[in-house]
Design an enzyme around this catalytic site. Structure first.
Site, short mmCIF file in Angstrom:
data_model
loop_
_atom_site.label_atom_id
_atom_site.label_comp_id
_atom_site.label_asym_id
_atom_site.label_seq_id
_atom_site.Cartn_x
_atom_site.Cartn_y
_atom_site.Cartn_z
N ASP A 269 48.37 18.89 49.26
CA ASP A 269 49.47 17.96 49.08
C ASP A 269 50.21 18.20 47.77
OD1 ASP A 269 51.04 15.81 50.06
OD2 ASP A 269 49.99 14.39 48.77
N SER B 44 55.52 11.97 50.40
CA SER B 44 55.00 12.58 51.63
C SER B 44 55.12 11.58 52.78
CB SER B 44 53.53 12.97 51.46
OG SER B 44 53.36 13.84 50.36
N GLN C 286 54.39 19.82 56.32
CA GLN C 286 54.65 18.48 55.81
C GLN C 286 56.13 18.18 55.82
OE1 GLN C 286 54.51 16.71 51.45
NE2 GLN C 286 52.42 16.69 52.29
#
Length: 289
Positions: free
Chosen positions: A205, A229, A279
């Protein structure tokens, strides 16, 4: 957090019974809970309900609400299916009455099959030729924007060495990709595969949305863009170790409508592809005053 041991302690949840697990959070320099932490803790919860002969092969998740650093996170695991080869779990993370995250993940028994992989770019500089975040802070901290300086000053259990360094003073659009070497701090020997996957998910991430920002770097940066995110998916292929640097090669095919999309591949230094990541994130330009 300063090393691998402290990271493992944060990711290892407390069993509350009835497939409920609780975890605490660590500040990484943002006002809310780091998405990678929630991802990895959710996997820790799911793995605790699956037979030991099954290995995570994919996950798909959505970030629903920002998490508070001051409250514990409760993870509830639902058994969706245990078949002959695959097991599927759904994990919901909540704080109080608020659901902040949902994850679906699948585990596969170990099987033999055909193999191939996309090759790593061998022209990328090696980590020994590059500066880490800590070294950049030490050498250039006085010249960095306040927000970037504060972020780089946080102690982390991972060293990051970007192959492309954005000059915050030079307002220039860049190609939509970023390559970052990373390595755990401290002893990473004897980690089981399930914990290695949780740690890799935590790390995944970081950096990924940066590739979405680069094509508009002449006018957009972390200081004037809200970046969060929205969803996160991963696919795991091969076993690996953290005893050497790994490469996170990220590219962004598109940004539009205040959202950016990026995908990444994670390689060992000798070119073994161990995971892929995708993502989408919010990229909302700051309001002009």
């Amino acid at each position: 957090m300063k090393n691998t041991t402290e990271l493992v302690n944060i990711l290892t949840l407390k069993d509350q019974g009835d497939n409920n697990f609780s975890g605490v959070s660590k500040d990484i320099g943002s006002p809310n809970v780091f998405g990678g932490q929630v991802l990895a803790q959710s996997l820790n919860a799911a793995y605790r309900t699956v037979d030991s002969n099954r290995i995570l092969h994919s996950l798909h998740s959505y970030f629903l609400e920002p998490g508070s650093l001051d409250l514990p996170i409760i993870y509830n695991v639902q058994t969706i299916r245990d078949g002959g080869s695959f097991s599927t779990r759904r994990v919901t993370a909540h704080q109080g009455e608020k659901n902040i995250f949902i994850l679906a993940c699948s585990f596969h028994k170990i099987e033999e099959g055909y193999e191939h992989q996309m090759q790593m770019n061998e022209k990328i500089k090696q980590p020994e030729e590059l500066l880490s975040w800590t070294e950049m802070y030490d050498q250039f901290g006085d010249f960095l924007p306040k927000k970037m300086k504060a972020f780089l000053s946080i102690e982390r259990p991972i060293d990051f060495k970007p192959a492309q360094i954005l000059n915050p003073v030079e307002l220039k659009d860049l190609p939509p990709y970023i390559d970052v070497w990373f390595k755990l701090k401290g002893d990473s020997k004897d980690l089981a595969l399930d914990m290695k996957q949780q740690i890799l998910t935590y790390i995944s991430d970081y950096n990924i949305l940066t590739a979405c920002l680069y094509p508009n770097a002449s006018k957009a940066h972390f200081g004037n863009t809200q970046m969060v995110s929205l969803d996160h998916s991963m696919w795991f292929y091969r076993d690996f170790d953290f005893d050497d640097w790994l490469l996170y090669a990220v590219e962004s095919p598109s940004s539009f409508g205040a959202r950016g999309f990026a995908s990444g591949k994670i390689y060992t230094r000798d070119g073994k592809l161990v995971a892929s990541v995708a993502q989408e994130g919010l990229m909302r330009p700051g309001r002009k005053k």
